[in-house]
Design an enzyme around this catalytic site. Structure first.
Site, mmCIF file in Angstrom:
data_model
loop_
_atom_site.group_PDB
_atom_site.id
_atom_site.type_symbol
_atom_site.label_atom_id
_atom_site.label_comp_id
_atom_site.label_asym_id
_atom_site.label_seq_id
_atom_site.Cartn_x
_atom_site.Cartn_y
_atom_site.Cartn_z
ATOM 1 N N CYS A 1 0.785 -1.245 0.000
ATOM 2 C CA CYS A 1 0.000 0.000 0.000
ATOM 3 C C CYS A 1 0.813 1.288 0.000
ATOM 4 O O CYS A 1 0.829 2.029 -0.977
ATOM 5 C CB CYS A 1 -0.947 -0.012 1.190
ATOM 6 N N HIS B 1 -2.790 6.902 3.878
ATOM 7 C CA HIS B 1 -1.737 5.943 4.218
ATOM 8 C C HIS B 1 -0.333 6.455 3.947
ATOM 9 O O HIS B 1 0.572 5.684 3.605
ATOM 10 C CB HIS B 1 -1.965 4.607 3.495
#
Length: 509
Positions: free
Chosen positions: A102, A152
């Site tokens: 990610c 993120h």
């Protein structure tokens, strides 16, 4: 005013407006970048010339692999809106996640850099506040900027538990140039989802979060349709948990009827079908949301002059080779769907050659006519986006610098570097050559040709290509601990340090 003077004034007024517009288009981002770019502006590839700077709508899914979509000849998944979009778009058949996990993907996308440059090669580490990013560059060029969904990239302090950072708002100075802000650092609780707005006020997404997130995107577009804008819409699905899509989408799939990839072993097939059914339900829900978004862009009258991109940050093994999720070097993890529609400049078609994550930012900037910072390491392919045109002898780098979480060392994870060409995959770990596949004759990567004498010349050629990539990215391919030390990172408490007998672990699985 005499009538004969009016046309003359209108003519010279028009020239002044045009000059002002040209100055705006050629805006110098040197205050942000510090130097001129060597990138070229994309040629006009259709007969329509845009009237103004193009908008950019970038739709990002999480963990959606390339193979699971209707336009990729998958007849069992329901994705009518993306299938329709594909007929209007460039289809990138080999869009490759440089690092299939990610936060590293996101940092490489926003900066156009490789992980060892921006330093995000492990989840929940902070991208530098001063980084030169997509949001900052477009904002400096006069764009309205917006970001919705999963971020993120804020990370957390050294020694702090990662879950703390995932549940806190992102400070304004760390939003990398994005002003419209409906963001949570990380969540995969799609039906009980909250976010923080521009003033760090906590808000709740009603119901399945992808749907109200799309509504927020439509609102942003409606308010900014008369001005150039860039919007990133970052969904959480189809990332696990696999069984949390709305019930009406889950009802569309019967697990026992699903056909699996041949590289799913018999002992995993029942579990794989259950997981795949839930995964498909998420994907079909996202397809519905994307359909609403595309309709809104059409109704706003800006479709022709909007670069619309759909892609994912990485794939999911989904029990191929007995594995779930990401980080692995196989196609199920590294290949993602990618569509790019820009009617004013790009004709629909297929791009076969690989494009890596750091190449996305410079290519988008090239299409937008914006100078590319010298900090960007990826390649600008905007001038080559003609259906059927070869992007050159290009190989996309694939790498894992530090194995962690579900593929930590004790689960068999290992550092690797490799390349994905249009036909071959070649990967090394710290012990040497590890994987070699001919993806044309072996699309499910079931026959490892590494160190096969019959393919010695091919392996030598691919090794040379990989070494050239590593030299270009200044990558010495050291053990993970060296990079963790260099960047002053701590391993997450969920992960184990490298076992002493790590290099003796069986690599053949």
């Amino acid at each position: 005013m005499p009538d004969f003077k009016r046309p003359i004034l209108i003519f010279f007024g028009g020239l002044l407006l045009l000059a002002g517009y040209m100055y705006q288009v050629e805006i110098d981002v040197s205050s942000l970048i510090g130097s001129e770019s060597t990138a070229s502006t994309a040629p006009i590839l259709t007969d329509r010339i845009p009237d103004s700077k193009p908008n950019l709508v970038f739709v990002l899914a999480d963990q959606w692999r390339a193979q699971e979509i209707g336009y990729a000849s998958n007849t069992q998944i329901i994705t009518p809106n993306l299938d329709k979009l594909s007929a209007q778009s460039l289809i990138f058949q080999n869009a490759v996640a440089t690092m299939a996990v990610c936060a590293p993907w996101r940092a490489s996308f926003l900066t156009g850099q490789y992980p060892l440059t921006h330093g995000i090669f492990y989840n929940d580490k902070p991208l530098a506040t001063k980084a030169v990013t997509l949001g900052k560059i477009y904002k400096e060029a006069g764009y309205q900027t917006g970001y919705i969904g999963k971020w993120h990239l804020n990370g957390h302090a050294r020694g702090e538990n990662s879950s703390a950072g995932r549940n806190l708002p992102v400070p304004k100075e760390r939003r990398q140039g994005f002003d419209y802000w409906k963001v949570r650092e990380v969540t995969h609780d799609y039906n009980n989802s909250y976010y923080f707005d521009e003033e760090n006020r906590k808000q709740t997404w009603s119901g399945y979060d992808a749907f109200p997130q799309t509504d927020s995107a439509i609102s942003f577009i409606s308010r900014n349709k008369k001005n150039p804008f860039v919007l990133v819409l970052s969904y959480g699905p189809p990332h696990d948990p696999y069984f949390s899509a709305p019930k009406e989408y889950q009802a569309l799939y019967v697990a026992k009827k699903l056909v699996l990839r041949p590289n799913v072993a018999v002992e995993f097939q029942d579990s794989a079908r259950r997981v795949l059914a839930g995964y498909y339900a998420h994907a079909t829900a996202l397809d519905h949301a994307i359909g609403d978004l595309l309709e809104a862009i059409e109704l706003a009258g800006i479709a022709d002059n909007t670069i619309f991109v759909f892609t994912s940050e990485h794939g999911d093994m989904l029990m191929s080779k007995g594995a779930l999720k990401k980080q692995r070097p196989w196609d199920e993890a590294i290949k993602v769907p990618m569509l790019m529609r820009y009617p004013a400049k790009l004709k629909p078609g297929i791009v076969e050659n690989p494009i890596g994550t750091p190449d996305l930012l410079p290519t988008l900037l090239g299409l937008s006519g914006i100078k590319i910072p010298k900090s960007v390491e990826g390649e600008d392919f905007s001038k080559d986006l003609v259906p059927g045109r070869d992007l050159g002898n290009h190989a996309a780098l694939i790498e894992l610098i530090v194995p962690f979480h579900e593929w930590k060392f004790l689960n068999g994870g290992r550092e690797y570097r490799g390349i994905r060409t249009v036909r071959y995959t070649y990967v090394k770990d710290l012990k040497g050559p590890w994987l070699l596949y001919d993806n044309q004759t072996d699309p499910y990567q079931m026959k490892n040709l590494v160190n096969d004498p019959a393919h010695a010349d091919l392996q030598k050629e691919l090794e040379a290509m990989l070494q050239a990539k590593l030299r270009k990215t200044k990558d010495e391919f050291l053990p993970a601990d060296a990079y963790m030390t260099q960047w002053n990172y701590l391993y997450d408490p969920r992960d184990s340090l490298r076992p002493k007998d790590y290099l003796m672990i069986n690599r053949d699985f």
